[in-house]
Design an enzyme around this catalytic site. Structure first.
Site, short mmCIF file in Angstrom:
data_model
loop_
_atom_site.label_atom_id
_atom_site.label_comp_id
_atom_site.label_asym_id
_atom_site.label_seq_id
_atom_site.Cartn_x
_atom_site.Cartn_y
_atom_site.Cartn_z
N TYR A 69 66.86 45.57 -20.97
CA TYR A 69 66.55 46.95 -20.73
C TYR A 69 64.77 46.82 -20.40
CZ TYR A 69 70.60 49.71 -21.27
OH TYR A 69 71.84 49.95 -20.87
N LYS A 91 76.53 37.81 -27.65
CA LYS A 91 77.27 37.04 -26.43
C LYS A 91 76.68 35.85 -26.42
CE LYS A 91 80.12 36.88 -23.29
NZ LYS A 91 81.71 36.85 -23.41
N ASP A 107 82.74 41.13 -26.53
CA ASP A 107 83.90 41.73 -25.64
C ASP A 107 84.95 41.89 -26.66
OD1 ASP A 107 83.11 38.91 -25.68
OD2 ASP A 107 84.51 38.18 -24.18
N ASP A 116 74.06 50.16 -26.37
CA ASP A 116 74.39 51.31 -25.24
C ASP A 116 75.93 51.54 -24.79
OD1 ASP A 116 73.83 53.52 -23.88
OD2 ASP A 116 72.56 52.35 -22.27
N ASP A 170 79.15 54.44 -26.59
CA ASP A 170 79.76 55.22 -25.86
C ASP A 170 81.37 55.20 -26.14
OD1 ASP A 170 77.55 56.44 -24.75
OD2 ASP A 170 78.60 56.69 -22.69
#
Ligand code: NAI
Length: 345
Positions: free
Chosen positions: A129, A181, A215, A239, A243
């Site tokens: 970001y 990751k 994942d 982020d 959600d």
């Protein structure tokens, strides 16, 4: 504790875009009824900042937060693709708001998932970001190649890791799960994993620690979310996962967020400006109200934060007043009026 003789606390109020002004108004009304003595400096940002000052993050707004070090913020719109850079990201950079705290707790029982109680801690200043992006033109196509660079620093990873384990200790949590990751992005998220594991060693015997690839974590959150307690992860993964986690507790209208930093703290809902329902008076103000409860905890008014949470719980579960996103029929104003009745009893 009586609030009558308490000094007022200067704080910045950013109504924001879309449904922002509607839910901010509702939240400030609830805070007033609680007797939370904030001295609000109302400022604009996002699209509202563009309209008023030609700047999505006007200097007067930054000056106000530099003064107050405390803000309650409605969602800010960011154009997709081109246009100005996210004011949220810029605010997080300006005030070094390195920890994004997003607790998700079931308030309304009987949904798809019951008894969810987990906290996502997201690194807020680094990763993908940072906005180091560019195009490479080829054969007259100015956008033939797009490139983005992520930046994680050992110091930044250590800071969020220490925040996470400290948070776990202070809040009676048992376990921190590191999400990464590092199998693919070996440097960028490998550094995050290694540094966080180092920090975890200092808490051995007090806070359990495990790790998941992002994942697999996303799938596990759907299959068995109860295995998680505190999750700590990098900016982009945080982020996305926050959600997903909102979906476990009734949707985006239910999850608050705190951006905690060295120079200020900014409280907001996890959701965005919801342009599809803006101006209709049907937005769920609960996420922002829960963010306001976190703000009260932050200024050591846990008594008031607790009362606000209890009032929201009773309005949703005893009075059964709920907005459309929760399957109810109440407008924002009707929900707020019902909450205020609760807070007054
Ligand atoms: P969104 O979170 O605004 O909306 C997604 C869906 O959830 C929509 O259908 C919306 O109606 C619904 N929703 C969201 N909050 C709700 C609430 N309180 N009550 C009832 N329904 C609610 O996400 P979207 O549409 O992707 O983004 C819209 C804008 O918000 C974009 O410009 C985005 O950049 C910005 N945004 C700002 C954030 C912030 O200021 N912290 C965070 C996320 C997005």
């Amino acid at each position: 504790m009586s609030t009558a003789n308490q000094p007022t606390i200067p704080a910045t109020l950013i109504p924001g875009d879309g449904i922002g002004p509607e839910i901010v108004e509702a939240t400030v009304m609830a805070l007033d009824v609680l007797g939370a003595r904030f001295d609000w400096e109302t400022c604009s940002a996002g699209l509202a900042g563009m309209k008023e000052f030609g700047d999505p993050l006007p200097q007067s707004t930054l000056d106000s937060i530099h003064r107050t070090k405390l803000a309650l913020k409605g969602p800010l719109e960011t154009p997709v693709g081109g246009g100005y850079r996210s004011s949220n990201v810029r605010l997080r950079e300006e005030f070094k708001l390195y920890a994004n705290v997003r607790p998700a707790k079931t308030i309304i029982p009987g949904g798809r998932y019951d008894d969810i109680d987990l906290v996502l801690l997201r690194e807020n200043n680094e990763g993908l970001y940072v906005g180091f992006e560019h195009y490479i033109p080829i054969d007259g196509d100015p956008h033939a190649v797009a490139m983005a660079t992520g930046v994680n620093t050992r110091a930044g990873c250590r800071r969020i890791a220490e925040y996470a384990f400290d948070y776990a200790v202070k809040n009676g949590r048992k376990k921190v799960t590191i999400v990464h990751k590092a199998n693919i992005m070996k440097a960028l998220t490998g550094l995050f994993l290694d540094t966080t594991r180092e920090v975890a060693k200092k808490y051995e015997g007090r806070i359990e620690c495990d790790q998941r690839i992002v994942d697999a974590c996303a799938m596990q959150l759907v299959l068995n979310p109860w295995q998680f307690d505190v999750i700590v992860t990098t900016n982009l993964f945080g982020d996305i996962l926050s959600d997903e986690i909102a979906g476990l507790v009734g949707g985006l209208g239910m999850v608050p967020g705190a951006n905690i930093g060295v120079e200020a703290a900014i409280f907001e809902a996890v959701h965005g400006s919801a342009p599809d329902i803006a101006g209709k008076g049907i937005a769920n103000p609960v996420a922002l109200m829960l963010a306001a409860a976190m703000m009260l905890d932050h200024i050591d008014r846990r008594d008031l934060g607790g009362r606000l949470r209890q009032g929201i719980d009773a309005t949703l579960n005893v009075d059964k007043v709920r907005t459309g996103d929760l399957g109810g029929t109440a407008s924002t104003k009707q929900f707020t009026a019902a909450l205020i009745r609760r807070l007054n009893t």
